[in-house]
Each structure stands twice: as structure tokens, then as C-alpha cells.
Write a protein that holds these residues in place. Sequence first.
Motif, PDB file in Angstrom:
ATOM      1  N   HIS A 158     -38.950-110.972 -43.832  1.00  0.00           N
ATOM      2  CA  HIS A 158     -40.345-110.565 -43.662  1.00  0.00           C
ATOM      3  C   HIS A 158     -40.790-110.753 -42.216  1.00  0.00           C
ATOM      4  O   HIS A 158     -41.546-109.951 -41.688  1.00  0.00           O
ATOM      5  CB  HIS A 158     -41.254-111.352 -44.620  1.00  0.00           C
ATOM      6  CG  HIS A 158     -41.175-110.863 -46.034  1.00  0.00           C
ATOM      7  ND1 HIS A 158     -42.288-110.690 -46.833  1.00  0.00           N
ATOM      8  CD2 HIS A 158     -40.115-110.494 -46.776  1.00  0.00           C
ATOM      9  CE1 HIS A 158     -41.900-110.226 -48.021  1.00  0.00           C
ATOM     10  NE2 HIS A 158     -40.599-110.116 -48.020  1.00  0.00           N
ATOM     11  N   TYR A 173     -42.544-108.076 -39.784  1.00  0.00           N
ATOM     12  CA  TYR A 173     -43.799-108.338 -39.061  1.00  0.00           C
ATOM     13  C   TYR A 173     -43.603-108.180 -37.554  1.00  0.00           C
ATOM     14  O   TYR A 173     -44.458-107.644 -36.853  1.00  0.00           O
ATOM     15  CB  TYR A 173     -44.306-109.753 -39.357  1.00  0.00           C
ATOM     16  CG  TYR A 173     -44.889-109.943 -40.738  1.00  0.00           C
ATOM     17  CD1 TYR A 173     -45.788-109.019 -41.287  1.00  0.00           C
ATOM     18  CD2 TYR A 173     -44.565-111.062 -41.500  1.00  0.00           C
ATOM     19  CE1 TYR A 173     -46.328-109.210 -42.545  1.00  0.00           C
ATOM     20  CE2 TYR A 173     -45.103-111.267 -42.766  1.00  0.00           C
ATOM     21  CZ  TYR A 173     -45.988-110.340 -43.285  1.00  0.00           C
ATOM     22  OH  TYR A 173     -46.524-110.530 -44.524  1.00  0.00           O
ATOM     23  N   LEU A 230     -49.824-106.058 -45.697  1.00  0.00           N
ATOM     24  CA  LEU A 230     -48.550-105.369 -45.779  1.00  0.00           C
ATOM     25  C   LEU A 230     -47.761-106.017 -46.906  1.00  0.00           C
ATOM     26  O   LEU A 230     -47.499-107.205 -46.882  1.00  0.00           O
ATOM     27  CB  LEU A 230     -47.824-105.568 -44.445  1.00  0.00           C
ATOM     28  CG  LEU A 230     -46.647-104.677 -44.100  1.00  0.00           C
ATOM     29  CD1 LEU A 230     -47.068-103.217 -44.080  1.00  0.00           C
ATOM     30  CD2 LEU A 230     -46.110-105.064 -42.723  1.00  0.00           C
ATOM     31  N   SER A 231     -47.447-105.225 -47.898  1.00  0.00           N
ATOM     32  CA  SER A 231     -46.620-105.731 -48.980  1.00  0.00           C
ATOM     33  C   SER A 231     -45.193-105.281 -48.692  1.00  0.00           C
ATOM     34  O   SER A 231     -44.951-104.109 -48.442  1.00  0.00           O
ATOM     35  CB  SER A 231     -47.139-105.152 -50.303  1.00  0.00           C
ATOM     36  OG  SER A 231     -46.429-105.698 -51.365  1.00  0.00           O
ATOM     37  N   ILE A 232     -44.263-106.234 -48.694  1.00  0.00           N
ATOM     38  CA  ILE A 232     -42.925-105.936 -48.184  1.00  0.00           C
ATOM     39  C   ILE A 232     -41.849-106.181 -49.234  1.00  0.00           C
ATOM     40  O   ILE A 232     -41.815-107.217 -49.887  1.00  0.00           O
ATOM     41  CB  ILE A 232     -42.596-106.835 -46.963  1.00  0.00           C
ATOM     42  CG1 ILE A 232     -43.622-106.625 -45.853  1.00  0.00           C
ATOM     43  CG2 ILE A 232     -41.183-106.559 -46.453  1.00  0.00           C
ATOM     44  CD1 ILE A 232     -43.555-107.681 -44.763  1.00  0.00           C
ATOM     45  N   PHE A 250     -54.097-110.795 -53.138  1.00  0.00           N
ATOM     46  CA  PHE A 250     -52.796-111.382 -52.803  1.00  0.00           C
ATOM     47  C   PHE A 250     -52.821-112.894 -53.018  1.00  0.00           C
ATOM     48  O   PHE A 250     -51.900-113.476 -53.588  1.00  0.00           O
ATOM     49  CB  PHE A 250     -52.410-111.050 -51.359  1.00  0.00           C
ATOM     50  CG  PHE A 250     -52.236-109.575 -51.118  1.00  0.00           C
ATOM     51  CD1 PHE A 250     -51.043-108.944 -51.443  1.00  0.00           C
ATOM     52  CD2 PHE A 250     -53.265-108.816 -50.594  1.00  0.00           C
ATOM     53  CE1 PHE A 250     -50.885-107.584 -51.231  1.00  0.00           C
ATOM     54  CE2 PHE A 250     -53.117-107.455 -50.382  1.00  0.00           C
ATOM     55  CZ  PHE A 250     -51.923-106.834 -50.698  1.00  0.00           C
ATOM     56  N   TRP A 256     -46.480-116.427 -38.766  1.00  0.00           N
ATOM     57  CA  TRP A 256     -46.618-115.616 -39.992  1.00  0.00           C
ATOM     58  C   TRP A 256     -48.023-115.033 -39.981  1.00  0.00           C
ATOM     59  O   TRP A 256     -48.993-115.791 -40.005  1.00  0.00           O
ATOM     60  CB  TRP A 256     -46.399-116.511 -41.226  1.00  0.00           C
ATOM     61  CG  TRP A 256     -46.225-115.753 -42.493  1.00  0.00           C
ATOM     62  CD1 TRP A 256     -47.183-115.441 -43.398  1.00  0.00           C
ATOM     63  CD2 TRP A 256     -44.987-115.227 -43.020  1.00  0.00           C
ATOM     64  NE1 TRP A 256     -46.634-114.746 -44.450  1.00  0.00           N
ATOM     65  CE2 TRP A 256     -45.298-114.602 -44.246  1.00  0.00           C
ATOM     66  CE3 TRP A 256     -43.679-115.218 -42.576  1.00  0.00           C
ATOM     67  CZ2 TRP A 256     -44.334-113.983 -45.032  1.00  0.00           C
ATOM     68  CZ3 TRP A 256     -42.726-114.602 -43.354  1.00  0.00           C
ATOM     69  CH2 TRP A 256     -43.036-113.994 -44.578  1.00  0.00           C
ATOM     70  N   PRO A 257     -48.159-113.702 -39.914  1.00  0.00           N
ATOM     71  CA  PRO A 257     -49.463-113.130 -39.571  1.00  0.00           C
ATOM     72  C   PRO A 257     -50.482-113.027 -40.700  1.00  0.00           C
ATOM     73  O   PRO A 257     -51.629-112.684 -40.435  1.00  0.00           O
ATOM     74  CB  PRO A 257     -49.092-111.727 -39.067  1.00  0.00           C
ATOM     75  CG  PRO A 257     -47.827-111.395 -39.770  1.00  0.00           C
ATOM     76  CD  PRO A 257     -47.100-112.687 -39.984  1.00  0.00           C
ATOM     77  N   THR A 258     -50.075-113.268 -41.948  1.00  0.00           N
ATOM     78  CA  THR A 258     -51.003-112.957 -43.048  1.00  0.00           C
ATOM     79  C   THR A 258     -51.233-114.152 -43.974  1.00  0.00           C
ATOM     80  O   THR A 258     -50.529-115.151 -43.924  1.00  0.00           O
ATOM     81  CB  THR A 258     -50.450-111.791 -43.896  1.00  0.00           C
ATOM     82  OG1 THR A 258     -49.140-112.145 -44.352  1.00  0.00           O
ATOM     83  CG2 THR A 258     -50.366-110.505 -43.088  1.00  0.00           C
ATOM     84  N   ASP A 288     -45.726-111.778 -51.652  1.00  0.00           N
ATOM     85  CA  ASP A 288     -44.548-111.032 -52.144  1.00  0.00           C
ATOM     86  C   ASP A 288     -43.387-111.961 -52.480  1.00  0.00           C
ATOM     87  O   ASP A 288     -42.764-111.850 -53.529  1.00  0.00           O
ATOM     88  CB  ASP A 288     -44.045-110.046 -51.082  1.00  0.00           C
ATOM     89  CG  ASP A 288     -45.010-108.906 -50.845  1.00  0.00           C
ATOM     90  OD1 ASP A 288     -45.642-108.469 -51.822  1.00  0.00           O
ATOM     91  OD2 ASP A 288     -45.119-108.461 -49.700  1.00  0.00           O
ATOM     92  N   ILE A 289     -43.082-112.868 -51.536  1.00  0.00           N
ATOM     93  CA  ILE A 289     -41.925-113.748 -51.715  1.00  0.00           C
ATOM     94  C   ILE A 289     -42.179-114.727 -52.865  1.00  0.00           C
ATOM     95  O   ILE A 289     -41.303-114.971 -53.698  1.00  0.00           O
ATOM     96  CB  ILE A 289     -41.607-114.499 -50.408  1.00  0.00           C
ATOM     97  CG1 ILE A 289     -41.153-113.500 -49.338  1.00  0.00           C
ATOM     98  CG2 ILE A 289     -40.546-115.571 -50.647  1.00  0.00           C
ATOM     99  CD1 ILE A 289     -40.843-114.119 -47.987  1.00  0.00           C
TER     100      ILE A 289
END
Lengths: 89, 112
Positions: A62, A66, A80-82, B31, B67-69, B84-85
Motif C-alpha cells: 500500500h 501511495y 483510496l481503496s487498494i 472506512f 501513511w497518508p490516510t 483495506d488491510i
Amino acid sequence: MSASRVEQLHQRLTQALNPVDVQIEDDSAKHAGHAGAQSGGGHFNVRIISPAFAGKTLVQRHRLVYDAVGDMMHSEIHALSIQAKTPDE
Amino acid sequence: MDVLERIDEQVKNNPIIIYMKGTPKMPQCGFSSRAAQAMQACGVPFAYVNVLADEEIFQNLPRYANWPTFPQIYVGNELIGGCDITLEMYQKGELKPLMEKAAATSGGDTAA
């Protein structure tokens, strides 16, 4: 406007990660109106298959994505979903 | 205390911690909500920080771990990832044992 964001994303990911497949879905419409969407950044789902991910943990994969997206995060992109896989997976 | 030191202490003092928008009971983002739900489903207690209630952490957490989010989930003092992870690990059945192990090895000295 959204289409060009997808193209931009596609271009950056392709350049940085040499993927065998990239699928990008603009999911922004689904999130319009919620707090995070007010800044104008879009929501995108990315599914990318690249040999660059081999031997890497999910966090490392990830981060590669990014890094490739770079300064589009937080301006053009709110979320952003990855899904990052190798060709073997 | 410097904000990065403050974050570092939170991550080190809590075996499992999620930085999220809102709280597990009142999430403010889909999320964050999904990540917190997966963690709750594992049945292991965890700490949380509402980044919307702490502007300094909201601004600086992305550079703490590159980690941007949000959300960001730390287990055993280490970033495991975002939504997601965390969901992927949950679906594979990997999240619960990881959380259990982190909770067990911390020796119970948990304070948020």
C-alpha cells in the motif's frame, strides 16, 4: 473532471509500478455529501496487479501505491481503496 | 511534548490502538467504521483516538508512519495498515490471533 483524475491515477501507477493490470473505479458519487467529500477530493477503488509487490507485506504494498500516487493524495484524492496483488496471487 | 512523541507514546503504551474519524460507537467515516467493526468483532479490547477531536494528531499522524490516510491501526506497536488491510486480515482470520497475541504480550499495563 473525474475521468481525468482516473487517467492521472492510471498514468502514475503505470509509470511507478509497471503493473500487468490496473483497474480504477471512481466511487466518488457514492460518498458525495458526507463530511470527507466536502473538500472536493474523490474516492477511488484501485485494483492493481504488479510483480513489484512480490515478497512485500500488505503495508509495504500500500505504501508503494501511495508513493506512486504522491501529491494527488489529499488534494485530488480523499480516499483510496487498494487491492494490491502479484501476478501469481 | 512534541506531537510525534505523543503519538509514539500512545502507540507504545497500547498493544492495540486505532486512529479513526469518530469513535467505535459513533464513527464519522465509513472506512473508520468498517475497520473498528472488524476489530470489535474479534472480541479483544483496544484503544482508540478520535483524530477529529485532536487537530494536532490529525495533521501529524500521516508523517509519523508515512501513511497518508485514516484510519490507521497499530497492533503490537506496529502499523498493520488502514481499513483495506484490516478487513482483509479479518476475512482471512488473521486479525484476531494477531490482536490476541499483542494483548497477551503487553502484560496488561494498558492505559490510553
